[in-house]
Design a protein around this motif. Sequence first.
Motif, PDB file in Angstrom:
ATOM      1  N   UNK A 245     -20.415  -5.593   7.104  1.00 27.80           N
ATOM      2  CA  UNK A 245     -20.090  -4.913   5.849  1.00 27.80           C
ATOM      3  C   UNK A 245     -19.821  -6.021   4.838  1.00 27.80           C
ATOM      4  N   UNK A 246     -20.733  -6.185   3.891  1.00 25.96           N
ATOM      5  CA  UNK A 246     -20.622  -7.296   2.944  1.00 25.96           C
ATOM      6  C   UNK A 246     -19.691  -7.011   1.773  1.00 25.96           C
ATOM      7  N   UNK A 247     -19.209  -5.784   1.659  1.00 20.99           N
ATOM      8  CA  UNK A 247     -18.297  -5.424   0.572  1.00 20.99           C
ATOM      9  C   UNK A 247     -17.081  -4.672   1.094  1.00 20.99           C
ATOM     10  N   UNK A 248     -16.324  -5.270   2.045  1.00 17.73           N
ATOM     11  CA  UNK A 248     -15.195  -4.540   2.630  1.00 17.73           C
ATOM     12  C   UNK A 248     -14.083  -4.229   1.626  1.00 17.73           C
ATOM     13  N   UNK A 249     -13.965  -5.023   0.575  1.00 19.02           N
ATOM     14  CA  UNK A 249     -12.899  -4.778  -0.402  1.00 19.02           C
ATOM     15  C   UNK A 249     -13.081  -3.445  -1.114  1.00 19.02           C
ATOM     16  N   UNK A 250     -14.295  -2.921  -1.138  1.00 12.70           N
ATOM     17  CA  UNK A 250     -14.532  -1.632  -1.782  1.00 12.70           C
ATOM     18  C   UNK A 250     -14.001  -0.466  -0.969  1.00 12.70           C
ATOM     19  N   UNK A 251     -13.652  -0.707   0.306  1.00 12.82           N
ATOM     20  CA  UNK A 251     -13.147   0.388   1.128  1.00 12.82           C
ATOM     21  C   UNK A 251     -11.646   0.311   1.362  1.00 12.82           C
ATOM     22  N   UNK A 252     -10.987  -0.682   0.777  1.00 12.67           N
ATOM     23  CA  UNK A 252      -9.543  -0.788   0.941  1.00 12.67           C
ATOM     24  C   UNK A 252      -8.848   0.333   0.174  1.00 12.67           C
ATOM     25  N   UNK A 253      -7.989   1.097   0.834  1.00 12.06           N
ATOM     26  CA  UNK A 253      -7.284   2.186   0.150  1.00 12.06           C
ATOM     27  C   UNK A 253      -6.225   1.638  -0.806  1.00 12.06           C
TER      28      UNK A 253
ATOM     29  N   UNK B 198      -3.676   6.530   6.181  1.00 14.26           N
ATOM     30  CA  UNK B 198      -2.965   7.715   6.667  1.00 14.26           C
ATOM     31  C   UNK B 198      -2.314   8.466   5.501  1.00 14.26           C
ATOM     32  N   UNK B 199      -1.631   7.727   4.640  1.00 10.26           N
ATOM     33  CA  UNK B 199      -0.982   8.372   3.499  1.00 10.26           C
ATOM     34  C   UNK B 199      -2.005   9.063   2.601  1.00 10.26           C
ATOM     35  N   UNK B 200      -3.195   8.492   2.497  1.00 12.05           N
ATOM     36  CA  UNK B 200      -4.244   9.079   1.668  1.00 12.05           C
ATOM     37  C   UNK B 200      -4.776  10.399   2.201  1.00 12.05           C
ATOM     38  N   UNK B 201      -4.617  10.660   3.493  1.00 11.35           N
ATOM     39  CA  UNK B 201      -5.086  11.912   4.095  1.00 11.35           C
ATOM     40  C   UNK B 201      -4.085  13.054   3.944  1.00 11.35           C
ATOM     41  N   UNK B 202      -2.840  12.741   3.594  1.00 12.56           N
ATOM     42  CA  UNK B 202      -1.818  13.784   3.517  1.00 12.56           C
ATOM     43  C   UNK B 202      -2.117  14.742   2.372  1.00 12.56           C
TER      44      UNK B 202
ATOM     45  N   UNK C 219       3.043  -7.408   6.448  1.00 14.98           N
ATOM     46  CA  UNK C 219       2.358  -6.736   7.555  1.00 14.98           C
ATOM     47  C   UNK C 219       0.923  -7.236   7.613  1.00 14.98           C
ATOM     48  N   UNK C 220       0.313  -7.157   8.764  1.00 15.94           N
ATOM     49  CA  UNK C 220      -1.080  -7.586   8.857  1.00 15.94           C
ATOM     50  C   UNK C 220      -1.949  -6.708   7.957  1.00 15.94           C
ATOM     51  N   UNK C 221      -3.051  -7.267   7.539  1.00 20.67           N
ATOM     52  CA  UNK C 221      -3.996  -6.545   6.687  1.00 20.67           C
ATOM     53  C   UNK C 221      -4.357  -5.201   7.328  1.00 20.67           C
ATOM     54  N   UNK C 222      -4.655  -5.242   8.617  1.00 25.82           N
ATOM     55  CA  UNK C 222      -5.076  -4.031   9.318  1.00 25.82           C
ATOM     56  C   UNK C 222      -3.964  -2.980   9.320  1.00 25.82           C
ATOM     57  N   UNK C 223      -2.735  -3.395   9.577  1.00 27.47           N
ATOM     58  CA  UNK C 223      -1.611  -2.443   9.629  1.00 27.47           C
ATOM     59  C   UNK C 223      -1.380  -1.807   8.263  1.00 27.47           C
ATOM     60  N   UNK C 224      -1.371  -2.623   7.190  1.00 25.10           N
ATOM     61  CA  UNK C 224      -1.198  -2.067   5.836  1.00 25.10           C
ATOM     62  C   UNK C 224      -2.297  -1.055   5.532  1.00 25.10           C
ATOM     63  N   UNK C 225      -3.507  -1.427   5.872  1.00 19.22           N
ATOM     64  CA  UNK C 225      -4.647  -0.557   5.593  1.00 19.22           C
ATOM     65  C   UNK C 225      -4.523   0.768   6.334  1.00 19.22           C
ATOM     66  N   UNK C 226      -4.142   0.728   7.603  1.00 16.41           N
ATOM     67  CA  UNK C 226      -3.995   1.958   8.378  1.00 16.41           C
ATOM     68  C   UNK C 226      -2.903   2.852   7.789  1.00 16.41           C
ATOM     69  N   UNK C 227      -1.800   2.261   7.357  1.00 14.44           N
ATOM     70  CA  UNK C 227      -0.725   3.039   6.725  1.00 14.44           C
ATOM     71  C   UNK C 227      -1.237   3.719   5.457  1.00 14.44           C
TER      72      UNK C 227
END
Length: 150
Positions: A85-93, A126-130, A115-123
């Motif tokens: 994925x050459x543009x991962x920054x476009x998918x960061x919530x 998740x908040x975006x789905x509420x 927090x690690x990049x992955x952990x922040x992103x997962x949080x």
Amino acid sequence: MAFSFTATIYKVGMNPCVAVPFRITGKLVARKGYIAVKGKINQHAFVQNLVPVKNEEYRLYLNGPILKGAGIGLGDTVKIFLEQDTEPEKRDPSVPPALQKRLGKEGLQKTFDSLTYYRRKEILKYLGFLKTEESLQRNIEKIVRQLKEQ
């Protein structure tokens, strides 16, 4: 460049995943250790990061939406197609304003950022789905409690 491989889904802790062969990850570019990829399993498209594991192959963790969308589960052997994925920054919530405000009020912004990049992103995902403001506030409270305990 697109790649494909076959793997059996297994669990690490409580997380389903597959090992991605070195022959593939050796041709991809890591960013802060992680490799951003996009791909398909059983015609179900996904975007995800391959996670490094010391002295082992990278892992592709398969979250609930991927498992459900592809109709797969633990122990299944699946064919996976993926590419960098050459543009991962476009998918960061983005950070919800309510969380941003609360982190500032509690003085926890630096703790959250550590927090690690992955952990922040997962949080944030998740908040975006509420769906309701009540759910968002309830989960922000949980996050704040956890950050204070660190």
